[in-house]
Write a protein that holds these residues in place. Structure first.
Motif, short mmCIF file in Angstrom:
data_model
loop_
_atom_site.label_atom_id
_atom_site.label_comp_id
_atom_site.label_asym_id
_atom_site.label_seq_id
_atom_site.Cartn_x
_atom_site.Cartn_y
_atom_site.Cartn_z
N LEU A 1 0.82 -1.23 0.00
CA LEU A 1 0.00 0.00 0.00
C LEU A 1 0.84 1.27 0.00
CD1 LEU A 1 -2.68 -1.00 2.67
CD2 LEU A 1 -3.09 -0.68 0.23
N SER A 2 2.07 1.15 0.41
CA SER A 2 2.93 2.33 0.54
C SER A 2 2.98 3.17 -0.72
CB SER A 2 4.35 1.87 0.90
OG SER A 2 5.25 2.94 0.69
N ASN A 3 2.97 4.47 -0.54
CA ASN A 3 3.08 5.35 -1.70
C ASN A 3 4.46 5.31 -2.33
OD1 ASN A 3 0.41 6.26 -1.58
ND2 ASN A 3 0.91 7.77 0.00
N ASP A 4 5.37 4.59 -1.73
CA ASP A 4 6.70 4.45 -2.34
C ASP A 4 6.71 3.39 -3.43
OD1 ASP A 4 7.96 6.45 -0.92
OD2 ASP A 4 8.41 5.13 0.78
N PHE A 5 5.65 2.63 -3.51
CA PHE A 5 5.59 1.66 -4.61
C PHE A 5 5.02 2.33 -5.85
CE2 PHE A 5 6.02 -1.73 -1.43
CZ PHE A 5 6.84 -2.62 -2.11
N GLU A 6 5.67 2.04 -6.99
CA GLU A 6 5.06 2.37 -8.29
C GLU A 6 4.42 1.10 -8.80
OE1 GLU A 6 7.88 4.13 -10.93
OE2 GLU A 6 7.33 6.12 -10.19
N ARG A 7 3.27 1.22 -9.34
CA ARG A 7 2.48 0.03 -9.66
C ARG A 7 1.88 0.19 -11.04
NH1 ARG A 7 0.23 -0.14 -4.58
NH2 ARG A 7 1.60 1.53 -3.89
N LYS A 8 1.65 -0.93 -11.73
CA LYS A 8 0.97 -0.84 -13.01
C LYS A 8 0.39 -2.18 -13.42
CE LYS A 8 2.70 -0.33 -17.34
NZ LYS A 8 3.50 0.43 -18.29
N GLN A 9 -0.73 -2.11 -14.08
CA GLN A 9 -1.29 -3.32 -14.67
C GLN A 9 -0.47 -3.67 -15.88
OE1 GLN A 9 -5.73 -3.82 -15.65
NE2 GLN A 9 -4.75 -3.74 -17.63
N TRP A 10 0.02 -4.90 -15.93
CA TRP A 10 0.82 -5.32 -17.07
C TRP A 10 -0.06 -5.74 -18.23
CZ3 TRP A 10 5.76 -4.53 -18.02
CH2 TRP A 10 6.35 -5.19 -19.11
N LYS A 11 -1.09 -6.49 -17.91
CA LYS A 11 -2.05 -6.86 -18.95
C LYS A 11 -3.35 -7.28 -18.30
CE LYS A 11 -1.52 -10.91 -21.19
NZ LYS A 11 -0.88 -12.15 -21.73
N ARG A 12 -4.41 -7.23 -19.07
CA ARG A 12 -5.69 -7.76 -18.62
C ARG A 12 -6.39 -8.36 -19.81
NH1 ARG A 12 -10.97 -6.16 -18.11
NH2 ARG A 12 -10.47 -4.10 -18.93
N GLU A 13 -6.68 -9.65 -19.70
CA GLU A 13 -7.43 -10.35 -20.74
C GLU A 13 -8.68 -10.91 -20.10
OE1 GLU A 13 -6.31 -10.60 -23.88
OE2 GLU A 13 -4.33 -9.72 -23.55
N GLU A 14 -9.47 -11.60 -20.90
CA GLU A 14 -10.72 -12.15 -20.37
C GLU A 14 -10.47 -12.97 -19.10
OE1 GLU A 14 -13.69 -11.58 -20.76
OE2 GLU A 14 -14.47 -13.17 -19.49
N GLY A 15 -9.47 -13.81 -19.10
CA GLY A 15 -9.30 -14.73 -17.96
C GLY A 15 -8.11 -14.46 -17.07
N GLU A 16 -7.38 -13.39 -17.30
CA GLU A 16 -6.22 -13.15 -16.45
C GLU A 16 -5.93 -11.67 -16.31
OE1 GLU A 16 -2.39 -14.38 -18.03
OE2 GLU A 16 -2.83 -13.45 -19.97
N ALA A 17 -5.22 -11.35 -15.23
CA ALA A 17 -4.71 -10.00 -15.07
C ALA A 17 -3.34 -10.12 -14.41
CB ALA A 17 -5.63 -9.15 -14.22
N ILE A 18 -2.44 -9.26 -14.81
CA ILE A 18 -1.09 -9.26 -14.22
C ILE A 18 -0.75 -7.84 -13.82
CG2 ILE A 18 1.37 -9.69 -14.66
CD1 ILE A 18 0.58 -11.91 -16.56
N TRP A 19 -0.29 -7.69 -12.58
CA TRP A 19 0.17 -6.40 -12.08
C TRP A 19 1.60 -6.53 -11.60
CZ3 TRP A 19 -2.52 -1.63 -10.80
CH2 TRP A 19 -3.82 -1.59 -11.31
N ILE A 20 2.35 -5.47 -11.77
CA ILE A 20 3.70 -5.43 -11.23
C ILE A 20 3.87 -4.14 -10.42
CG2 ILE A 20 4.86 -6.86 -12.95
CD1 ILE A 20 5.61 -4.33 -14.41
#
Lengths: 429, 429, 429, 429
Positions: free
Chosen positions: C342-361
């Protein structure tokens, strides 16, 4: 003679699409015509309609991948007019077009119809083909921004440019010369491309004019739906029938939603003008779609469908392979009393529509005959009190599908209607 | 006797709104009734309608700030039924309601109408007032989420709860007892609050039922527009007239766009069912709006308006202060031949509508009389070749507004139509 | 000190709604606060929020019929300011408001929040109550056309009229005097009434200004969603958190669609600004809704939810009855490594989102720590080739939820993820 | 090196469209490059971009009728890749493509860009041309249902079929071999065909991948607008700039509405990611559109435009014919202090936007420099009280466009801003 005279009653017939998709052949058409002439003509069925891509080669190959092969070979004359593919329609050889097939069908006392897609072939535009009766060429009348969103063969024809009306005149002249009695024009009643869903407006007018010039009473049927209710007056001015839904198939949800469409369009049927509920996918269907099957509709659902189409006054175009019709289905389609409701002498109206039920009433302006249809659109049996029904509608005499008179014992039980089923009663006059 | 019998021809009359807004008084109503009885009744005008907020105190004060004072005093009985504000309608004193005023109007051979807003007063809900004929109270039938987006007085009445129909029954019973002949119900033909623009559907049905129970042939008029074309069947089943546009005023753009609305609704007029183009803002208008003025419409535009309303078959409700009508306006409103087009015996249709022109034709089903109206919707004079017009429509006999026969010299010149003007011709039968 | 300083990290806490609906009492609030102070505070949870209708009498009676009783009694002071209903909050007696309860909570080292609905009580408008600090009265600042579509208590406050800002100032002053630390304002992030879904814009600004004037760092949370992405800049300027979806409940479809919402809002989280995924309906929920139950989410789905909320950086507000938390749920909510994301020191992004999957880094800007979350949104087990994953993201060190290091045997098998489950890996730095 | 490194600051340059439309030639490109190298390069301008239809024959003929000739000749290689039309680009002869022109531009220290339209030429699909590096042919990767609604040359490329990525790889490989530094891809940021306005999503990803494979840092610019805010994350992942409006021209209404667009996109600018306000139509424009003219913008409006583009941080692409730039326009485009605002070190935000005004503020994260821009969007002069402005923003030091220090006399007068004009102040740090 105006265009309303071309279809004095709702057109009844058969269409190749639901069974054959793009693959139907001359022989298959003839067999269905033979069947109709023998078994269905006495009940009013008369049109035999060859549906989409009769001009295309290789139809049905790569069917898992494509319904319509993109950028593939089509049979087209030097004026950008599509001709039958001789691989499927051998009698069309030597430029005879559909004349031989139309002759065959006419000899049986039937009428002949074909499907077209609005516009001029894309390939004719890219190759700058000539336009008969004009100095313009196809690239000058084709609109590169007007395509059908689901069939890759055509470009729309521009409005108000020289050569445009001439193209449609030449097209209808050719088809009239073959003996065509019915044209189902696609990608035109609702164009699904840009925001203006009625972008085919001008082509409807051009086709109408071209038909009138031929002097032949060709019925004009517009697809696909849903037709746009704000444009009702325009359909009624230029066409004989227009699809009020997107493609209809044998799924209960599609049948249920048809009640909503019929509600909206209920006041728009009259001589020469027929809101169209689409083909009835009964009997054997789906072969060309690689899903040959008996209709997924239950018998109750089929009665519901047939009752709605007739009490609403839709054209009745059969989607089944006729040569494989079973007795029950045949009896469904040839119930004379039910079919009698199609007459333009009946006034009809939806009485109510709720989540689980719909009620329609109709009465004959001349004979005074009255009918009441109570549809159970829910998934459970419903029971009505006879008393309440009769207070609202008058005395119920006879259920039409079972041909049984209503008797006192029944009335004590309550009127039971199975899920998805219908009761169609004659009312005391 | 069904509701269609309550309005066998398009209602004609006068409405207080365009001149008085919310401020009209008993005296002013009477003077307009006097004028109508003398000068307009012979031409078919008969309804005198008191428009919005006759029940409210302080109307017109703070007019720069509010059209409708929020949270202010209204006259309401113990059953949540609005009564006339005695400051404006002194004869209503002692619970007499509009009975004395209605009597006055009836004695002149005219009919009496009032405006209501769908629902029950907000204040009645917050104070939990009783409902006549029910054990329920106003808070139980008022829908706190159903308000009018432009008038602050009412809450909508819930569907399917005990007390709801009883409320409307008691309301119509009261109004029938006063002698009301016409009800213009607002916030109901198009509810503009949430996405469902037809949220007043059930209240339309309740009001219709309540009217039928009174036994009095009260015409039901629904506002505001635009009415929803998909619901045409529903308006036609339960009401006599319904507004096809939002409020109409004396602005050319609003008149021009009415042609689009009439196009859509052209097939929906018949006995008892009238798509409504709204009041005609002619003569003196706008006083209650702090903009007293002569209509902004030019004479050409007024002829265009009157021709369209009549050839389309709209109700004709005058917005002018009648006592100030000038001769020209009076002649506009009392042209008998033009008014004759309102008859339900005429079949009418828009022939075409383009950016700058509209053409309508009509013919009488019994006499065979035919008329052609050519509207110039552009900002420039247009000239038609007579030959082309006559090829399309037949021989033109006489222009109706000028009452001049067509002669050969004219035909050589071409048919000239001024900007925003109309030519209305009788055609050779 | 700006409003961003009021919420330097995503707010974490508990909200009474998911378990109690409108019925929560002082005692129940205290018990949940006791639990939080003991068991959850060490992990960062600190807000105790009393949700909707703490001012209303009779809440929860007639629950089958109404969530919010219409036109019923509310506790309100002479200035139109809602006060706690003493039946539910006895310590509020004698005008003490929430001060005693806030004191109790503050003594435990926690923070106190309340829910409000945009606007001024309807009853205050109809009774023309005074506005503190203004000569205007409630009827003059209440907008009779601005209501909440699902709660019947309030009218919106008009923009730009005298008395409006004064009302909100007096409201926030009162709430600050009680010791309120957090305000969840409803019917404001997305107003669902008319076409303009952001009609609460001006009230957001007024509330913000009123908060700033109090000098107390009150966190401002806006509901309901979906917040409008075009207005992101506005939420960020005036509020601390805003709901990016409509009400979230324990249904897989709602969780699945949250991935779509997080995708859209992924770049909008920073100090003081938190797109809000809504409360987590875990443990025991639903009592006030007459559906007391354990959450319908499976353990896999709960891990998916907790992982998404943390890797996206949403506020973490618990919907469970805390005193009934089971061990597994408690462990879910107190995984320190997961919460660290949750820390604001993390940068975050959705890598991909398809019908059956999602990946975040996500990666930590200071420590360089990196995490990868792979969500299986399908209904079947999915298997990834380790090689492909590592080629794309680098070496996977450890799965966080299981706290197991990745070993070679695993890699040979393939990475298996159960339906609706997630794998959260630490990546090699 | 990631794609963000290809455009470390907002790209600045020149584009042929606003002056030449489809007609620009090699000689004309060179002359503009010569001018830029001499006069504009010192200020940061470096891109020379050849806009649409450099591959087409006959461009500009029949300009009254068509912007893009339908079904006409285009220069295309055997692999469906468009090449420069040698009639306009004689150095492209013998398959040299744009290599010679790119060399010329590079020698001047500038960078070379071209415009492309998403997809593969229609003619290549209809003739089944080969795809380099694949056994598939153009008809197999072209999507017959994916066209550009305003340019007739291309079909979109299908998603997920063999040959699709190979086609784009071959295209980018060719363009990289020519030395292309910048690609403006059209019909892709907002596809206006069907309801899904982001149908080009997959092609954006394919083009991005193909660029990365070339190893050449080619800037990717997406058109047309309006870009879709929900997809901001996707543009930012795959492209360097994207148009936030439809085509921008020298009309005040378009400039005014740009403030709305900038409001929405204000938080989305960072290194490598630039929301794009489109070319600046200044100086001489319109020749290819048969409307050669000086810009219709007043000087005030041009200052407003330049200030907005810079304070917002848009790319700065000039639409003028550079060789005809007058001194005033040149000074407008080369104000170093104004241009300095483009730096990614500035944080920027819209302070407010009302009907007649907009205010933006910006500050430099490293130097602490602060600027305030006050735009008068109304048609009347506006006067601000200095005191109020300074209370809100701090002390105003100097107006940038006039380079005048603020003095006491001015402050007494009030800050006057002419209609459509702007004041840009440096604030005390």
């Amino acid at each position: 003679m105006g265009k309303d005279d071309f279809a004095p009653t709702p057109p009844m017939g058969w269409n190749s699409y639901d069974y054959y998709d793009t693959t139907v052949t001359e022989e298959e058409i003839k067999k269905n015509a033979d069947y109709m002439a023998t078994y269905l003509k006495p009940y009013g069925y008369e049109y035999i309609v060859v549906d989409i891509q009769w001009y295309a080669y290789g139809t049905g190959t790569k069917r898992e991948e494509y319904q319509y092969l993109p950028f593939s070979k089509v049979e087209v004359d030097e004026y950008g007019r599509l001709l039958p593919c001789v691989e499927k329609f051998p009698a069309a050889i030597d430029g005879k077009g559909f004349r031989p097939l139309a002759d065959y069908i006419h000899e049986k006392g039937l009428k002949f119809g074909i499907h077209i897609v609005r516009g001029i072939p894309r390939i004719s535009a890219h190759t700058h083909s000539k336009i008969l009766g004009s100095t313009k060429t196809a690239d000058q009348i084709a609109d590169p921004y007007s395509i059908c969103p689901w069939n890759p063969d055509m470009y729309g024809v521009k409005e108000g440019v020289e050569g445009a009306q001439e193209y449609y005149d030449s097209l209808m002249e050719l088809y009239a010369s073959w003996g065509v009695d019915f044209i189902k024009c696609d990608d035109i009643a609702h164009t699904k491309l840009y925001e203006d869903a009625y972008a085919g407006k001008n082509e409807i007018e051009m086709i109408h004019k071209a038909i009138m010039k031929t002097g032949r009473p060709i019925v004009l049927s517009l697809s696909p739906g849903p037709a746009i209710i704000e444009k009702a007056w325009h359909y009624e001015t230029y066409a004989n029938m227009w699809r009020i839904t997107d493609d209809f198939w044998d799924q209960w949800e599609l049948l249920k939603v048809m009640f909503e469409r019929c509600e909206i369009w209920q006041m728009h049927k009259r001589k020469g003008c027929y809101p169209d509920c689409d083909m009835l996918p009964v009997g054997r269907v789906g072969k060309g779609f690689l899903q040959e099957r008996n209709t997924n509709f239950t018998k109750e659902e089929q009665k519901t469908m047939m009752t709605l189409w007739c009490i609403f006054g839709s054209p009745i175009m059969l989607g089944a392979e006729l040569t494989k019709l079973d007795d029950w289905t045949k009896s469904l389609l040839t119930n004379e009393e039910v079919l009698s409701l199609l007459s333009n002498d009946f006034e009809r109206k939806q009485w109510k529509r709720e989540e689980g039920e719909a009620i329609w009433i109709t009465h004959h302006k001349k004979t005074g005959k009255r009918y009441l249809a109570i549809f159970n659109l829910s998934d459970n049996e419903t029971i009505y009190e006879w008393k309440k029904i009769e207070e609202e509608f008058g005395t119920l005499v006879r259920e039409v599908w079972t041909n049984q008179n209503v008797n006192i014992e029944q009335k004590e039980e309550g009127m039971k209607i199975s899920p998805h089923d219908v009761k169609l009663y004659e009312l005391l006059g």
